[in-house]
Write an enzyme that holds these catalytic residues in place. Structure first.
Site, mmCIF file in Angstrom:
data_model
loop_
_atom_site.group_PDB
_atom_site.id
_atom_site.type_symbol
_atom_site.label_atom_id
_atom_site.label_comp_id
_atom_site.label_asym_id
_atom_site.label_seq_id
_atom_site.Cartn_x
_atom_site.Cartn_y
_atom_site.Cartn_z
ATOM 1 N N LYS A 260 0.840 -1.210 0.000
ATOM 2 C CA LYS A 260 0.000 0.000 0.000
ATOM 3 C C LYS A 260 0.870 1.253 0.000
ATOM 4 O O LYS A 260 0.618 2.198 -0.757
ATOM 5 C CB LYS A 260 -0.894 -0.015 1.250
ATOM 6 C CG LYS A 260 -1.497 1.332 1.595
ATOM 7 C CD LYS A 260 -2.249 1.325 2.915
ATOM 8 C CE LYS A 260 -1.442 1.481 4.158
ATOM 9 N NZ LYS A 260 -1.112 2.860 4.582
ATOM 10 N N ASN A 261 1.898 1.278 0.843
ATOM 11 C CA ASN A 261 2.682 2.505 0.994
ATOM 12 C C ASN A 261 3.648 2.762 -0.161
ATOM 13 O O ASN A 261 4.281 3.818 -0.223
ATOM 14 C CB ASN A 261 3.419 2.516 2.339
ATOM 15 C CG ASN A 261 2.439 2.713 3.491
ATOM 16 O OD1 ASN A 261 1.272 3.035 3.268
ATOM 17 N ND2 ASN A 261 2.911 2.511 4.711
ATOM 18 N N CYS B 168 -4.245 12.576 13.722
ATOM 19 C CA CYS B 168 -4.969 11.318 13.546
ATOM 20 C C CYS B 168 -4.730 10.452 14.759
ATOM 21 O O CYS B 168 -4.071 10.864 15.711
ATOM 22 C CB CYS B 168 -4.556 10.624 12.255
ATOM 23 S SG CYS B 168 -2.979 9.816 12.355
ATOM 24 N N PRO C 35 2.217 16.444 11.587
ATOM 25 C CA PRO C 35 2.219 17.670 10.773
ATOM 26 C C PRO C 35 2.831 17.425 9.391
ATOM 27 O O PRO C 35 3.449 16.382 9.167
ATOM 28 C CB PRO C 35 3.106 18.618 11.584
ATOM 29 C CG PRO C 35 3.983 17.738 12.400
ATOM 30 C CD PRO C 35 3.210 16.461 12.658
ATOM 31 N N ILE C 36 2.671 18.392 8.472
ATOM 32 C CA ILE C 36 3.309 18.250 7.147
ATOM 33 C C ILE C 36 4.255 19.429 6.880
ATOM 34 O O ILE C 36 4.515 19.799 5.745
ATOM 35 C CB ILE C 36 2.276 18.095 6.003
ATOM 36 C CG1 ILE C 36 1.301 19.277 5.950
ATOM 37 C CG2 ILE C 36 1.526 16.793 6.103
ATOM 38 C CD1 ILE C 36 0.603 19.392 4.593
ATOM 39 N N ASP C 37 4.755 20.019 7.987
ATOM 40 C CA ASP C 37 5.635 21.182 7.860
ATOM 41 C C ASP C 37 6.878 20.885 7.006
ATOM 42 O O ASP C 37 7.372 21.756 6.291
ATOM 43 C CB ASP C 37 6.053 21.671 9.257
ATOM 44 C CG ASP C 37 6.684 20.570 10.096
ATOM 45 O OD1 ASP C 37 6.121 19.451 10.127
ATOM 46 O OD2 ASP C 37 7.738 20.808 10.694
ATOM 47 N N LEU C 38 7.359 19.646 7.040
ATOM 48 C CA LEU C 38 8.584 19.344 6.295
ATOM 49 C C LEU C 38 8.323 19.272 4.784
ATOM 50 O O LEU C 38 9.194 19.618 3.981
ATOM 51 C CB LEU C 38 9.214 18.038 6.797
ATOM 52 C CG LEU C 38 9.559 18.045 8.297
ATOM 53 C CD1 LEU C 38 10.064 16.687 8.757
ATOM 54 C CD2 LEU C 38 10.602 19.127 8.602
ATOM 55 N N ASP D 270 5.244 0.477 11.878
ATOM 56 C CA ASP D 270 4.054 -0.210 11.354
ATOM 57 C C ASP D 270 3.986 -1.683 11.773
ATOM 58 O O ASP D 270 3.007 -2.363 11.480
ATOM 59 C CB ASP D 270 4.009 -0.108 9.815
ATOM 60 C CG ASP D 270 3.720 1.318 9.362
ATOM 61 O OD1 ASP D 270 3.311 2.138 10.189
ATOM 62 O OD2 ASP D 270 3.920 1.595 8.159
HETATM 63 N N1 EPU Z 1 6.737 14.559 10.660
HETATM 64 C C1 EPU Z 1 6.794 15.902 10.938
HETATM 65 N N2 EPU Z 1 6.617 16.794 9.915
HETATM 66 C C2 EPU Z 1 6.397 16.389 8.638
HETATM 67 C C3 EPU Z 1 6.344 15.016 8.351
HETATM 68 C C4 EPU Z 1 6.525 14.118 9.391
HETATM 69 O O1 EPU Z 1 6.994 16.281 12.089
HETATM 70 O O2 EPU Z 1 6.234 17.254 7.754
HETATM 71 C C5 EPU Z 1 6.922 13.574 11.743
HETATM 72 C C6 EPU Z 1 5.669 12.712 11.929
HETATM 73 O O3 EPU Z 1 4.699 13.354 12.746
HETATM 74 C C7 EPU Z 1 6.255 11.473 12.558
HETATM 75 C C8 EPU Z 1 7.628 11.374 11.881
HETATM 76 O O4 EPU Z 1 7.922 12.665 11.368
HETATM 77 O O5 EPU Z 1 6.415 11.657 13.932
HETATM 78 C C9 EPU Z 1 7.728 10.376 10.751
HETATM 79 O O6 EPU Z 1 6.610 10.528 9.911
HETATM 80 P P1 EPU Z 1 6.646 10.221 8.358
HETATM 81 O O7 EPU Z 1 6.475 11.485 7.621
HETATM 82 O O8 EPU Z 1 7.817 9.364 8.016
HETATM 83 O O9 EPU Z 1 5.308 9.361 8.201
HETATM 84 P P2 EPU Z 1 4.382 9.382 6.930
HETATM 85 O O10 EPU Z 1 5.217 9.585 5.741
HETATM 86 O O11 EPU Z 1 3.231 10.275 7.167
HETATM 87 C C10 EPU Z 1 4.595 6.848 6.336
HETATM 88 C C11 EPU Z 1 3.652 5.691 6.201
HETATM 89 C C12 EPU Z 1 3.125 5.305 7.578
HETATM 90 C C13 EPU Z 1 4.339 4.920 8.443
HETATM 91 C C14 EPU Z 1 5.327 6.095 8.499
HETATM 92 C C15 EPU Z 1 6.603 5.771 9.252
HETATM 93 C C16 EPU Z 1 2.742 6.027 4.003
HETATM 94 C C17 EPU Z 1 1.568 6.362 3.162
HETATM 95 N N3 EPU Z 1 2.560 6.070 5.323
HETATM 96 O O12 EPU Z 1 3.829 7.905 6.928
HETATM 97 O O13 EPU Z 1 2.306 4.167 7.398
HETATM 98 O O14 EPU Z 1 3.902 4.614 9.739
HETATM 99 O O15 EPU Z 1 5.692 6.490 7.162
HETATM 100 O O16 EPU Z 1 7.249 4.697 8.707
HETATM 101 O O17 EPU Z 1 3.801 5.701 3.480
HETATM 102 C C18 EPU Z 1 0.599 2.652 7.949
HETATM 103 O O18 EPU Z 1 0.784 2.093 6.854
HETATM 104 O O19 EPU Z 1 -0.102 2.131 8.861
HETATM 105 C C19 EPU Z 1 1.226 3.933 8.210
HETATM 106 C C20 EPU Z 1 0.804 4.757 9.161
#
Ligand code: EPU
Length: 431
Positions: A22-23, A120, A126-129, A307
């Site tokens: 899925k990811n 969630c 957040p999506i600040d990055l 995960d």
């Molecule tokens: N974060 C920030 N700012 C950002 C982006 C992330 O602070 O702009 C933080 C997040 O809050 C978190 C950490 O950085 O604490 C890592 O988050 P990441 O961005 O890596 O997570 P994601 O990309 O949103 C993906 C998977 C998740 C998986 C995580 C970690 C997808 C679609 N989702 O999420 O999958 O848990 O990476 O490996 O690829 C799942 O499949 O159940 C799932 C939640």
């Protein structure tokens, strides 16, 4: 709302096949925005997050064609008529990965309007990055009325150093930089196999990306990308969930169609006493030994994946001794612990740590799924619990596991779905 009813106690025996990841599929679908030509994706899992992404692309003007029969897992996407570069709150709120369209939309159409996802069940997320990275590539970004509004005549290559490792952030920026003017150097990138899979697709589309799968990714921007055909990698988390299921039930299970090189967490499962034999594209788990508690810390790839944390916790309840589980990635990802306790587990939560004392027999109960992987851990617990476990809100598990009850039933689990079935696939191609 669907529920699962599971009667525990049967060993899982036979072969279970893993679906596409899925990811990896979600960013691959978002990548189709980058070109006017069709992108053909094979091995797309039939799960709800994929259906949501199809709706998202269709709402933008995209054409989606689903394969039928033996081509059931093929999806062809054509974003030639990108009329509305927008992701509305209605869709984004059900799936945070919708933010993956932000980078491709600005890169292709010069503007994007994407709803902020909000928090969630597992954390603030957040999506600040993503936003900071796009600004470094020259996008003008405003956050207003719950939406991220991004614009750029043409993105410019630049240097992006992620303050923290982010999987979808790395993917979003990689897609944006692929169509930027000039070279982009991205540092402190996520190394997950899903990132490398996306780069493989983008390179087939004509992108020039090097280093995906390492912390440093170099991208030479190109002026246009073309269509391509790509097969999505197998789902390593689904494979891991089945490995734990085989071990917990004392079964003998072959997990077929997986990529053993991606299953870096197996070492930790072996420390607990799980016996695994690797083959080229399968692993066999033999659940005949005693399990012993061991500590685990979630980390970015190649560390133990967050995960798989909930599934590891279910395993730890059946291991002798204590296991300290530290969740480093998300701040609120222990929602399953309370439900496992209701089934007889001994778990204490102290901030980011969960202390599991085993082995405690599990007894069936009515439990509530709170997020995707939490639901998987409740299914695992149900498979070994005494009596009939009823799991409510299984729509969470349908987001990321393809017909898990059918797959597990085929290898001996006594498990059924009650309530409304998953909606049937649309009858007309592209509808
Ligand atoms: N974060 C920030 N700012 C950002 C982006 C992330 O602070 O702009 C933080 C997040 O809050 C978190 C950490 O950085 O604490 C890592 O988050 P990441 O961005 O890596 O997570 P994601 O990309 O949103 C993906 C998977 C998740 C998986 C995580 C970690 C997808 C679609 N989702 O999420 O999958 O848990 O990476 O490996 O690829 C799942 O499949 O159940 C799932 C939640």
């Amino acid at each position: 709302m669907d529920k699962f009813v599971i009667r525990g106690g049967n060993p899982l025996l036979g072969t279970v096949r893993v679906s596409g990841a899925k990811n990896a599929a979600l960013p691959a679908m978002a990548a189709s925005i980058l070109t006017e030509e069709p992108v053909i994706l094979e091995n797309i899992p039939d799960v709800r997050d994929i259906q949501t992404t199809r709706k998202l692309l269709e709402a933008m003007g995209g054409e989606v064609e689903l394969g039928y029969g033996r081509a059931h897992h093929r999806t062809t996407l054509c974003m030639k008529n990108l009329v509305s570069p927008e992701a509305s709150y209605d869709l984004v709120k059900t799936m945070r990965a919708s933010t993956l369209v932000l980078g491709p939309l600005v890169a292709r159409s010069g503007r994007a309007r994407v709803s902020l996802p909000g928090g969630c069940a597992i954390g603030a997320r957040p999506i600040d990055l993503h936003i900071k990275g796009l600004e470094q590539l020259g996008a003008k970004i405003a956050v207003e009325h719950g939406y991220v509004e991004a614009s750029a005549e043409r993105l410019q290559g630049g240097e992006v150093v992620f303050d923290r490792i982010t999987v979808t952030g790395t993917e979003d920026l990689m897609m944006a930089a692929a169509l930027a003017d000039g070279e982009t150097l991205m540092q402190n990138c996520a190394r997950e196999p899903e990132v490398a899979d996306l780069a493989a697709l983008l390179n087939k589309m004509g992108a020039r990306i090097e280093g995906a799968g390492t912390p440093t990714i170099r991208i030479k921007g190109v002026s246009r990308l073309k269509g391509a055909k790509h097969r999505i990698i197998p789902d390593r988390i689904e494979a891991g969930t089945f490995i734990v299921a085989g071990a917990l039930t004392g079964g003998d299970l072959i997990i077929a169609g997986c990529e053993p090189r991606h299953l870096t967490f197996i070492k930790k499962l072996e420390e607990v006493g799980v016996k695994v034999k690797h083959d080229v594209d399968s692993v066999r788990v033999m659940g005949d030994g005693p399990l012993k508690g061991c500590d685990m810390v979630t980390e970015e790839f190649p560390g133990f994946p967050t995960d798989m944390q909930a599934q590891f916790m279910a395993l730890a309840t059946q291991a002798e001794g204590s296991s300290i589980i530290t969740e480093n990635i998300f701040e609120n990802r222990f929602m399953h612990a309370g439900e496992l306790v209701r089934m007889g587990a001994n778990i204490k939560i102290e901030g980011r740590r969960a202390i599991v004392r085993g082995k405690t027999p599990l007894s069936a109960a009515a439990v509530l799924a709170s997020d995707l992987r939490a639901s998987a851990s409740l299914v695992l617990a149900g498979l070994v619990a005494d009596g009939e476990t009823i799991i409510d809100r299984v729509y969470h598990i349908d987001r990321g596991y393809e017909r898990i009850e059918e797959k597990l039933r085929a290898v001996g689990a006594r498990m059924k779905r009650i309530g409304e079935m998953l909606p049937k696939r649309p009858a007309l191609v592209g509808s």
